[in-house]
Design an enzyme around this catalytic site. Structure first.
Site, mmCIF file in Angstrom:
data_model
loop_
_atom_site.group_PDB
_atom_site.id
_atom_site.type_symbol
_atom_site.label_atom_id
_atom_site.label_comp_id
_atom_site.label_asym_id
_atom_site.label_seq_id
_atom_site.Cartn_x
_atom_site.Cartn_y
_atom_site.Cartn_z
ATOM 1 C CD GLN A 67 -13.761 -11.324 -19.200
ATOM 2 O OE1 GLN A 67 -14.377 -11.939 -20.053
ATOM 3 N NE2 GLN A 67 -12.471 -11.032 -19.280
ATOM 4 C CB CYS A 97 -13.859 -10.553 -25.834
ATOM 5 S SG CYS A 97 -14.566 -11.846 -26.877
#
Length: 130
Positions: A67, A97
């Site tokens: 990621q 996030c």
């Protein structure tokens, strides 16, 4: 293994300060088929940092995905190329996030307010990889 053949029914998500190579090795002993993710790594860190320390992994960890965090299409393309050269089966752009620290760097969930930028980033990453 290409991203088209990765089984995503069971994944261990990217978790900061958790899904490092040691954690992934442990998770691999629990499941041979789970798709494991690295911790989120910023494009700048991949470009300028110690790549072996940041994203190195043992072949036994496969299937493994990385990621990447960032919002600059050029840098993300370079980071995607680096990740592909390291042998990752999938490259994931962090657009989820919610942490303030991540969003202060203009990536993570705040990118969802800029869908055109996300499209540019993903296009640049795709163009730099197979």
């Amino acid at each position: 293994m290409t991203s088209d053949t990765l089984d995503r029914r069971f994944c261990v998500a990217p978790m900061m300060e958790w899904t490092d190579r040691h954690c992934r090795a442990f998770h691999r002993t629990l499941s041979k088929g789970a798709l494991l993710y690295t911790e989120m790594v910023t494009a700048d860190a991949l470009i300028h940092g110690d790549r072996n320390r940041l994203i190195g992994f043992d072949p036994s960890e496969h299937p493994v995905a990385i990621q990447i965090g960032g919002s600059d299409p050029r840098k993300l393309a370079e980071a995607a190329k680096i990740s592909t050269d390291f042998g990752y089966g999938e490259i994931n752009l962090n657009v989820g996030c919610p942490s303030d620290r991540v969003q202060s760097g203009r990536f993570g969930a705040c990118l969802m307010r800029e869908p055109e930028l996300v499209a540019e980033c993903v296009s640049a990453m795709q163009a730099a990889t197979h």
